[in-house]
Design an enzyme around this catalytic site. Structure first.
Site, PDB file in Angstrom:
ATOM      1  N   CYS A 204      -3.167   7.978   4.465  1.00 17.15           N
ATOM      2  CA  CYS A 204      -3.027   7.459   3.108  1.00 17.15           C
ATOM      3  C   CYS A 204      -4.314   7.650   2.321  1.00 17.15           C
ATOM      4  CB  CYS A 204      -2.651   5.983   3.151  1.00 17.15           C
ATOM      5  SG  CYS A 204      -3.789   4.963   4.113  1.00 17.15           S
TER       6      CYS A 204
ATOM      7  N   GLU B 232       0.879  -1.165   0.000  1.00 19.64           N
ATOM      8  CA  GLU B 232       0.000   0.000   0.000  1.00 19.64           C
ATOM      9  C   GLU B 232       0.916   1.214   0.000  1.00 19.64           C
ATOM     10  OE1 GLU B 232      -2.194   2.817   2.940  1.00 19.64           O
ATOM     11  OE2 GLU B 232      -2.610   0.726   3.447  1.00 19.64           O
TER      12      GLU B 232
END
Length: 830
Positions: A294, A255
């Site tokens: 994020c 990620e």
């Protein structure tokens, strides 16, 4: 304080100087992270051997229970994590997302495991495939824990949630893990991890921790191992391309960077609920965790005619954000995670300035803090007036309270701008125009891991643009890394090996522990519904008597059900159909089947729990005779909460055949089946037989009671169970505590030795009332008979218990079963 690493079951301190960690709010030193001298190869091997053996041998159900116990243990200690979390720059709200959001992920996966996963160390995936004409050769798939260790490299922005969201799936899958938190905030991860170890819940080798550099650890990765990485795309690509990772087919999940966007719909003009929601959502995503998320909104995509309105409203909203010390109640935005992060974000801001205009540079005064000592940064808003020509907004992510405003003209352009992020974790659309939302969603979906749609209908219950949820996939394509985490049970697949199994029905039944059609059935004189959950064996079967369906059955079921479909009631309308004459209702066949296979007497089966995969294969007409074959197909252990009898679910295969032995109906029914109670029943003869083993010389295993005193105590408490104790004579029990106490009565938890009898004051000794043990036994049996007769005659009666409040018949009987068991075990009678 130097943070110790936890490897091969020991706390180990690094041998070097380490890295100094600082308080983001005031710049003070907090801890030192050091991994110098650590034998990473040994740590990996320890996880692959000890950790894997211990975790993989547990069932999915037991691992789910393990997650719950750990989460409860941490939840009890959450206050100290909040006290540490503020040093990372997080406000109380930021910390809640990180800390309790992490615990919530454990709770969610525990619930999923106990509801949906088997009580076996493996998991059967999908339906059985019939791969031969006569069904003697079948195929299916099973999932087993990948035989290796998972190295989990986390980012600095969520030191608790980042660890727990990865562990929730790896631990549930049965794979041991080595956690490597980002160094700047590893001191918070360390505090939570330390309590996870101290809880004693996790088996040896299940988790290990390093605080500091991972050194050469990935050099020793082998096939079966996995890496989960959250961080920059450049670092992730370097790790993924390491020979030890690529050559050994090590599973790698990444990620990475994500230039997420939020799109304001064409319809969402100033004054609409959607416009207000948009401004609030963007502000929240820019300022929560100081923009260090994020999933934060980096690109604000709005209709070109609304650019000015959005700019003015957003600047006004950002001006109201109070920045400063997270310990202050006024503070709504804290600091970045450290000075290094501040410098990195500042560099990215300078890059953004080369192509786009900085239209808002917040000048807020800090609350109980200063910019020089802490890592504080005010919100920054850029404007990209030509987003299809100026690419810097689509290429550079400033990982802080920074976002860029950009215009679009129609849905086509909105989707095109969203996709210029080259792969994002999440994109949001805020609009009340369903057509606009649908068109935009379809076009941008290929480059997004999640699309969040917000409007006036779901705003109150929405979890927000930036909140990944355990039951939904977290990840994204392209720049976002191409990985997937969580996503409900799908998140476990990364850690599991999928294996195709082929064989005969008996072989597949033996391997999968799920009955396969055609396998051997086990018939006995004991009705399957007379068996407790533990006693039911896969393959236990029952063949019922036959029942001939009549025209009256069909007519009566039509009248009862109101189902007057022509195929059941009108013989003149059957031309051109598949039926020769009026056909019996499918649900009548199922109902008639139930009537044939159920056991009418009260037994362990508590209730019908559900129906799956019902199919009606051939018509049944008046004059046909049906017979049912009932077979135990699968058992699912079930966690029971509140005032429910401990039980499990049994799935039964129901095969209904006609007089020609053709299957006319097949279904799976689910029944809730009671487990055997560990407590003795209140049956006079059984109690009498057990009392025969008690003498004046019987030795007690715990407590101070003599044999006679114990029997007299049982008699007194039993008589109070249908007596006239008054609540006003005892201290009042708080309602919340009373609920928990009464729930406990239904559980399988025993009375603990040393529990205080509430009718005795502290230091007071009970006085004997009968001349000897024989008379005490006789009086106890007499009182037991009175108790049983009383509640048969007064089934709705309720009586007061000093510890549990008002109890009905069922609760009173359950308590006394526990009480008798407790004292009979005290003298080793059972």
């Amino acid at each position: 304080m130097k943070l110790k690493n936890y490897l091969h079951g020991e706390w180990i301190e690094g041998s070097g100087n380490g890295t100094q960690l600082y308080n983001s709010v005031n710049g003070e030193k907090v801890a030192i992270a050091d991994t110098e001298g650590i034998n990473f190869k040994h740590a990996l091997e320890y996880g692959r051997t000890v950790g894997y053996k211990n975790l993989s041998s547990m069932t999915f159900y037991d691992r789910g229970e393990m997650l719950k116990k750990v989460a409860l243990y941490l939840l009890e200690r959450k206050k100290k994590y909040y006290e540490i979390s503020y040093k990372t720059g997080a406000t109380h709200a930021d910390s809640w997302v990180d800390i309790e959001g992490g615990f919530g992920t454990f709770f969610t996966y525990s619930g999923l495991a106990k509801r949906m996963l088997p009580n076996t160390p493996f998991w059967v995936d999908g339906d059985t495939q019939k791969i031969s004409k006569n069904g003697t050769f079948l195929g299916t798939h099973i999932l087993t824990p990948s035989e290796g260790v998972s190295v989990q490299i986390n980012a600095y922005n969520f030191p608790v949630w980042g660890m727990l969201e990865k562990l929730s799936t790896s631990l549930l899958a049965g794979v041991p893990s080595i956690i490597k938190p980002a160094t700047p905030t590893s001191y918070l991860t360390h505090a939570v991890f330390q309590d996870m170890i101290e809880s004693g819940v996790l088996p040896e080798g299940a988790i290990q921790l390093i605080c500091g550099s991972a050194g050469n650890m990935l050099v020793f990765m082998k096939d079966g191992d996995s890496v989960l990485f959250t961080g920059s795309a450049s670092t992730g690509k370097k790790l993924k391309s390491m020979p030890s990772v690529s050559n050994n087919a090590v599973r790698f999940n990444m990620e990475a960077d994500s230039l997420n966007c939020s799109i304001l719909g064409l319809d969402a003009k100033p004054g609409t609920p959607e416009f207000e929601l948009f401004i609030k959502e963007v502000r929240n995503e820019m300022t929560t965790k100081s923009g260090q998320k994020c999933t934060a909104i980096r690109r604000i995509i709005v209709p070109e005619n609304l650019i000015g309105d959005v700019q003015n409203a957003l600047i006004k909203s950002l001006d109201q954000v109070k920045i400063g010390n997270p310990l202050s109640r006024e503070t709504r935005m804290g600091a970045l995670a450290g000075k290094d992060q501040y410098r990195e974000v500042s560099e990215k801001i300078e890059l953004l300035k080369t192509e786009t205009e900085l239209i808002y540079d917040g000048k807020q005064e800090l609350i109980d803090a200063d910019y020089e000592s802490g890592a504080f940064m005010s919100p920054k808003l850029f404007l990209n007036d030509k987003p299809f020509e100026k690419n810097i907004s689509h290429d550079v992510e400033a990982f802080g309270p920074v976002s860029t405003l950009m215009p679009y003209r129609d849905a086509e352009e909105a989707a095109a701008l969203a996709k210029r992020g080259k792969g994002s974790l999440v994109g949001s659309i805020i609009s009340y125009d369903e057509k606009f939302v649908a068109e935009t969603s379809w076009k941008m979906a290929s480059t997004h891991g999640r699309i969040f749609v917000l409007n006036r209908d779901n705003a109150k219950e929405s979890t927000g643009h930036g909140s990944p949820l355990p039951t939904l996939m977290h990840g994204g394509p392209g720049r976002a890394g191409g990985g997937e985490e969580m996503g409900g049970l799908n998140g476990l697949h990364f850690f599991l090996q999928k294996t195709a199994i082929q064989g005969s029905p008996d072989i597949l039944t033996a391997i999968t522990k799920i009955y396969q059609q055609g396998a051997t059935q086990h018939f006995s004189d004991k009705h399957p519904f007379r068996k407790y959950f533990e006693e039911v064996e896969i393959g236990d079967s029952l063949e019922t008597a036959g029942r001939t369906v009549t025209e009256a059955d069909i007519v009566n079921f039509s009248n009862v059900s109101w189902d007057h479909f022509y195929a059941h009631t009108d013989a003149t309308s059957l031309n051109g159909t598949i039926f020769d004459k009026p056909v019996a209702h499918g649900y009548f066949i199922l109902s008639a089947a139930a009537g044939l296979f159920v056991s009418g007497k009260k037994g362990p089966v508590i209730a019908n729990y559900g129906l799956e995969n019902a199919s009606f294969l051939k018509p049944v007409y008046a004059g046909d005779t049906i017979t049912v074959y009932l077979t135990a197909k699968e058992k699912i252990n079930k966690g029971v909460k509140g005032r429910n009898i401990p039980s499990g679910v049994v799935k039964w295969l129901v095969e209904v055949v006609n007089q020609r032995d053709e299957i006319v109906c097949i279904a799976t029914i689910l029944t809730l089946v009671a487990k055997k109670s560990p407590f003795i029943p209140l049956q006079t003869k059984m109690i009498q037989n057990l009392l025969n083993g008690l003498t004046e010389n019987s030795e007690r295993k715990f407590g101070m009671m003599s044999p006679q005193m114990m029997v007299e105590h049982l008699e007194e408490v039993l008589r109070n169970g249908f007596g006239s104790l008054e609540p006003s004579d005892f201290p009042e029990i708080p309602v919340d505590k009373l609920v928990l106490l009464q729930d406990w009565i239904y559980s399988d938890q025993k009375i603990r030795p040393g529990a205080q009898y509430p009718l005795l004051k502290e230091g007071e000794e009970p006085q004997l009332r009968f001349k000897d043990l024989a008379e005490a036994k006789e009086k106890l049996l007499e009182t037991l008979k009175e108790f049983l007769i009383y509640y048969r005659e007064n089934p709705q009666a309720e009586h007061f218990h000093p510890r549990f409040g008002m109890l009905n018949k069922e609760m009173m009987e359950l308590f006394h079963r526990k009480h008798f068991t407790h004292h009979f075990e005290q003298f080793d009678l059972i």
